[in-house]
Design a protein around this motif. Structure first.
Motif, PDB file in Angstrom:
ATOM      1  N   PHE A  96       0.825  -1.205   0.000  1.00  0.00           N
ATOM      2  CA  PHE A  96       0.000   0.000   0.000  1.00  0.00           C
ATOM      3  C   PHE A  96       0.862   1.259   0.000  1.00  0.00           C
ATOM      4  CE2 PHE A  96      -2.939   2.982   2.262  1.00  0.00           C
ATOM      5  CZ  PHE A  96      -3.847   3.085   1.237  1.00  0.00           C
ATOM      6  N   ARG A  97       1.978   1.221   0.695  1.00  0.00           N
ATOM      7  CA  ARG A  97       2.900   2.366   0.740  1.00  0.00           C
ATOM      8  C   ARG A  97       3.365   2.740  -0.670  1.00  0.00           C
ATOM      9  NH1 ARG A  97       8.010   1.943   4.523  1.00  0.00           N
ATOM     10  NH2 ARG A  97       6.332   0.893   5.575  1.00  0.00           N
ATOM     11  N   TYR A  98       3.716   1.746  -1.473  1.00  0.00           N
ATOM     12  CA  TYR A  98       4.236   2.011  -2.807  1.00  0.00           C
ATOM     13  C   TYR A  98       3.139   2.466  -3.758  1.00  0.00           C
ATOM     14  CZ  TYR A  98       8.031  -0.358  -0.564  1.00  0.00           C
ATOM     15  OH  TYR A  98       9.003  -0.704   0.338  1.00  0.00           O
ATOM     16  N   ILE A  99       1.917   1.982  -3.543  1.00  0.00           N
ATOM     17  CA  ILE A  99       0.790   2.439  -4.347  1.00  0.00           C
ATOM     18  C   ILE A  99       0.529   3.907  -4.037  1.00  0.00           C
ATOM     19  CG2 ILE A  99      -1.703   2.188  -4.713  1.00  0.00           C
ATOM     20  CD1 ILE A  99      -1.258  -0.842  -4.029  1.00  0.00           C
ATOM     21  N   TYR A 100       0.513   4.257  -2.760  1.00  0.00           N
ATOM     22  CA  TYR A 100       0.247   5.633  -2.338  1.00  0.00           C
ATOM     23  C   TYR A 100       1.301   6.602  -2.872  1.00  0.00           C
ATOM     24  CZ  TYR A 100      -0.448   9.697   0.586  1.00  0.00           C
ATOM     25  OH  TYR A 100      -0.646  10.975   1.021  1.00  0.00           O
TER      26      TYR A 100
ATOM     27  N   ARG B 189      -5.021  10.691  -8.847  1.00  0.00           N
ATOM     28  CA  ARG B 189      -5.523  11.308  -7.626  1.00  0.00           C
ATOM     29  C   ARG B 189      -6.670  12.292  -7.886  1.00  0.00           C
ATOM     30  NH1 ARG B 189      -2.187   9.401  -3.978  1.00  0.00           N
ATOM     31  NH2 ARG B 189      -0.043   9.030  -4.533  1.00  0.00           N
ATOM     32  N   ARG B 190      -7.033  12.458  -9.154  1.00  0.00           N
ATOM     33  CA  ARG B 190      -8.113  13.375  -9.515  1.00  0.00           C
ATOM     34  C   ARG B 190      -9.050  12.655 -10.484  1.00  0.00           C
ATOM     35  NH1 ARG B 190      -3.249  15.694 -10.185  1.00  0.00           N
ATOM     36  NH2 ARG B 190      -3.339  15.537 -12.429  1.00  0.00           N
ATOM     37  N   ARG B 191     -10.257  13.200 -10.614  1.00  0.00           N
ATOM     38  CA  ARG B 191     -11.197  12.644 -11.589  1.00  0.00           C
ATOM     39  C   ARG B 191     -10.743  13.088 -12.972  1.00  0.00           C
ATOM     40  NH1 ARG B 191     -13.084  14.453  -7.431  1.00  0.00           N
ATOM     41  NH2 ARG B 191     -13.388  16.530  -8.252  1.00  0.00           N
ATOM     42  N   LEU B 192     -10.573  12.125 -13.864  1.00  0.00           N
ATOM     43  CA  LEU B 192     -10.141  12.419 -15.218  1.00  0.00           C
ATOM     44  C   LEU B 192     -11.144  11.861 -16.213  1.00  0.00           C
ATOM     45  CD1 LEU B 192      -6.365  11.459 -14.888  1.00  0.00           C
ATOM     46  CD2 LEU B 192      -7.354  13.731 -14.746  1.00  0.00           C
ATOM     47  N   LYS B 193     -11.292  12.553 -17.322  1.00  0.00           N
ATOM     48  CA  LYS B 193     -12.173  12.112 -18.389  1.00  0.00           C
ATOM     49  C   LYS B 193     -11.413  12.246 -19.705  1.00  0.00           C
ATOM     50  CE  LYS B 193     -16.867  12.895 -20.058  1.00  0.00           C
ATOM     51  NZ  LYS B 193     -18.095  13.671 -19.834  1.00  0.00           N
ATOM     52  N   LYS B 194     -11.577  11.251 -20.557  1.00  0.00           N
ATOM     53  CA  LYS B 194     -10.885  11.302 -21.843  1.00  0.00           C
ATOM     54  C   LYS B 194     -11.717  12.117 -22.829  1.00  0.00           C
ATOM     55  CE  LYS B 194      -7.995   8.250 -24.522  1.00  0.00           C
ATOM     56  NZ  LYS B 194      -7.613   6.856 -24.715  1.00  0.00           N
TER      57      LYS B 194
ATOM     58  N   GLU C 232      -8.897  17.007 -16.312  1.00  0.00           N
ATOM     59  CA  GLU C 232      -9.480  16.968 -14.979  1.00  0.00           C
ATOM     60  C   GLU C 232     -10.905  17.515 -15.040  1.00  0.00           C
ATOM     61  OE1 GLU C 232      -8.429  18.442 -10.452  1.00  0.00           O
ATOM     62  OE2 GLU C 232      -6.963  18.723 -12.048  1.00  0.00           O
ATOM     63  N   VAL C 233     -11.837  16.809 -14.344  1.00  0.00           N
ATOM     64  CA  VAL C 233     -13.237  17.221 -14.348  1.00  0.00           C
ATOM     65  C   VAL C 233     -13.783  17.244 -12.929  1.00  0.00           C
ATOM     66  CG1 VAL C 233     -13.709  16.354 -16.682  1.00  0.00           C
ATOM     67  CG2 VAL C 233     -14.046  14.851 -14.723  1.00  0.00           C
ATOM     68  N   SER C 234     -14.880  17.974 -12.748  1.00  0.00           N
ATOM     69  CA  SER C 234     -15.549  18.029 -11.449  1.00  0.00           C
ATOM     70  C   SER C 234     -16.418  16.781 -11.283  1.00  0.00           C
ATOM     71  CB  SER C 234     -16.427  19.279 -11.376  1.00  0.00           C
ATOM     72  OG  SER C 234     -17.525  19.139 -12.263  1.00  0.00           O
ATOM     73  N   TRP C 235     -16.956  16.587 -10.049  1.00  0.00           N
ATOM     74  CA  TRP C 235     -17.869  15.466  -9.817  1.00  0.00           C
ATOM     75  C   TRP C 235     -19.068  15.567 -10.748  1.00  0.00           C
ATOM     76  CZ3 TRP C 235     -17.006  11.089  -7.492  1.00  0.00           C
ATOM     77  CH2 TRP C 235     -16.037  11.009  -6.490  1.00  0.00           C
ATOM     78  N   LYS C 236     -19.625  16.761 -10.888  1.00  0.00           N
ATOM     79  CA  LYS C 236     -20.809  16.953 -11.722  1.00  0.00           C
ATOM     80  C   LYS C 236     -20.509  16.566 -13.165  1.00  0.00           C
ATOM     81  CE  LYS C 236     -24.372  20.384 -12.858  1.00  0.00           C
ATOM     82  NZ  LYS C 236     -25.079  19.455 -13.621  1.00  0.00           N
ATOM     83  N   GLN C 237     -19.391  17.027 -13.696  1.00  0.00           N
ATOM     84  CA  GLN C 237     -19.010  16.697 -15.053  1.00  0.00           C
ATOM     85  C   GLN C 237     -18.759  15.194 -15.209  1.00  0.00           C
ATOM     86  OE1 GLN C 237     -15.643  19.373 -14.977  1.00  0.00           O
ATOM     87  NE2 GLN C 237     -16.439  20.433 -16.788  1.00  0.00           N
ATOM     88  N   ASP C 238     -18.227  14.591 -14.174  1.00  0.00           N
ATOM     89  CA  ASP C 238     -17.883  13.177 -14.223  1.00  0.00           C
ATOM     90  C   ASP C 238     -19.118  12.303 -14.419  1.00  0.00           C
ATOM     91  OD1 ASP C 238     -16.077  11.090 -14.204  1.00  0.00           O
ATOM     92  OD2 ASP C 238     -16.158  10.847 -12.038  1.00  0.00           O
ATOM     93  N   PHE C 239     -20.242  12.705 -13.839  1.00  0.00           N
ATOM     94  CA  PHE C 239     -21.462  11.906 -13.925  1.00  0.00           C
ATOM     95  C   PHE C 239     -22.348  12.288 -15.110  1.00  0.00           C
ATOM     96  CE2 PHE C 239     -20.340  11.132  -9.473  1.00  0.00           C
ATOM     97  CZ  PHE C 239     -20.351   9.739  -9.502  1.00  0.00           C
TER      98      PHE C 239
END
Length: 84
Positions: free
Chosen positions: A53-57, A64-69, A76-83
């Protein structure tokens, strides 16, 4: 260095063993990972996967952020954009 103790469930498998982690949030480092004896499921025992877990972190490739292709590029997108 400010060391903080945090209690978490291990995310690597369905057993969800209890972990006690020492972290330095300022340096974004996990200093130690041990089993949490207060958690009845694992009673302080952990498997070797929890130590990873240490190495994953700390892996710089961890998302670490919401991303959309969009048009072949991740943005990077907001929660609203993500859904949407």
């Amino acid at each position: 260095m400010t060391v903080e103790t945090v209690h978490r469930s291990c995310p690597t498998c369905q057993a969800c063993c209890g972990l006690v982690m020492e972290v330095d949030r300022a340096e974004k480092k996990v200093l130690s990972i041990k089993g949490d004896e207060q958690v009845p499921r694992s009673k302080g025992s952990v498997c070797s996967k929890s130590q990873a877990f240490r190495y994953i972190y700390e892996d710089p490739k961890t998302v670490r952020r919401r991303l959309k292709k969009v048009n072949g590029t991740f943005v990077e997108v907001s929660w609203k954009q993500d859904f949407d």
